[in-house]
Write an enzyme that holds these catalytic residues in place. Sequence first.
Site, short mmCIF file in Angstrom:
data_model
loop_
_atom_site.label_atom_id
_atom_site.label_comp_id
_atom_site.label_asym_id
_atom_site.label_seq_id
_atom_site.Cartn_x
_atom_site.Cartn_y
_atom_site.Cartn_z
N ASP A 62 14.58 -34.88 18.75
CA ASP A 62 15.35 -35.74 17.86
C ASP A 62 16.66 -36.18 18.53
O ASP A 62 17.75 -36.07 17.96
CB ASP A 62 15.63 -35.02 16.54
CG ASP A 62 14.34 -34.60 15.85
OD1 ASP A 62 13.95 -35.26 14.88
OD2 ASP A 62 13.71 -33.62 16.29
N ASP A 94 11.11 -38.61 17.82
CA ASP A 94 12.27 -39.33 17.31
C ASP A 94 13.23 -39.58 18.47
O ASP A 94 14.41 -39.26 18.42
CB ASP A 94 12.94 -38.58 16.16
CG ASP A 94 12.19 -38.74 14.84
OD1 ASP A 94 11.17 -39.45 14.83
OD2 ASP A 94 12.62 -38.16 13.82
N ASN A 132 8.14 -39.68 13.84
CA ASN A 132 7.96 -40.67 12.79
C ASN A 132 8.90 -41.87 12.94
O ASN A 132 8.51 -43.02 12.68
CB ASN A 132 8.14 -40.03 11.41
CG ASN A 132 9.41 -39.22 11.29
OD1 ASN A 132 9.54 -38.18 11.94
ND2 ASN A 132 10.35 -39.67 10.48
N HIS A 211 5.75 -33.40 17.11
CA HIS A 211 7.03 -33.65 16.44
C HIS A 211 7.20 -32.84 15.16
O HIS A 211 8.25 -32.24 14.92
CB HIS A 211 7.17 -35.13 16.11
CG HIS A 211 8.44 -35.47 15.40
ND1 HIS A 211 9.68 -35.33 15.99
CD2 HIS A 211 8.69 -35.92 14.12
CE1 HIS A 211 10.63 -35.68 15.13
NE2 HIS A 211 10.04 -36.04 13.99
N HIS A 220 13.21 -30.45 6.01
CA HIS A 220 11.95 -31.17 5.85
C HIS A 220 10.81 -30.21 5.51
O HIS A 220 9.94 -30.52 4.70
CB HIS A 220 11.59 -31.92 7.13
CG HIS A 220 12.38 -33.17 7.35
ND1 HIS A 220 12.44 -34.17 6.42
CD2 HIS A 220 13.12 -33.58 8.40
CE1 HIS A 220 13.20 -35.16 6.87
NE2 HIS A 220 13.63 -34.82 8.07
#
Length: 316
Positions: A62, A94, A132, A211, A220
């Site tokens: 990320d 990401d 995503n 991921h 999450h």
Amino acid sequence: MKDFAKRTVGFVALALILYAGYRVAAHNQWIIVTHGERVVETGEAPQVIDPESEFSLLVIGDTGYDSAQRKEVVAAMRRRSKGAAADAVVLLGDNFYEHGVDSVDDPRFQTDFENLFDEPSFPFPFYACLGNHDYGGDVNAQVRYTDKSERWTMPANHYSAGHLIGEVAIDLFVIDTYLIANPDRQGKEELDWLDQQLAQSDARFKIVIGHHPAISGGKHGAYPAITETLPALLREHAVDLYLSGHDHDLQLNDSGQGWLQIVSGSGSKLRSTTWTDQTIFAKAAPGFCWILIRGDQLWVTFYSTDSRLYTTRVGN
């Protein structure tokens, strides 16, 4: 009576204002905590003895948001890379917030990869997977960029890479968990590919990279489509580690089925996290993970931007 009513209304209004302020602060990541944190021994940091007979892997996820946190995390990786004698870096998706890249010539490949991870400091392969947010742009541009870069490695949505260190084989399997997490995508094909690849591997260490986590105490959490499918493959094929990001924190979780879940998703953003019954270690802190393999031994170490947080040894 009227004064009492006014005071009551005033208290309710104040409570609503405070609650609304808390919600805004939490949403904008101004309140960061590690819930239920247990006291653990920091462990002893491993030392690189002979880089030629060891496999060293830096793990970060990320990273696609240009923030002060990202600069500090990459600077800490740069310092650690020298002592770690790193062989490669894993990027856990990401890679480009908020909406991926537009083309293979998108300038963000320079600003968010080539310049961020400068080649003099990181002169080795970067095994990248898709997250995503990468799906907001041209996903295939990240695949095609493999042909333009000496270090960026993503020849397909899913791929494998093998390393032989002396007589010790280490296989890495990179999957596209966005396809698995979303029922309208080609999740079955992704899982079938992984099943086949793992079945063919006789490596001493098997590491799967994606991921979305299969186990997580983060904000999450784990997607049902992931938890209902992926863990069975990891158990059946004796996978050692599953590496993921998505939750913006640092975690090490025990599946109870022979494989460990690493979450390293605090490369550029940070959120709160929670210790669960499966948690070995968790911290809401900007940082990254370092994996060192020597013979039959494997060490997992987490670093923040300014210190080593936790180390554990896996194997004999």
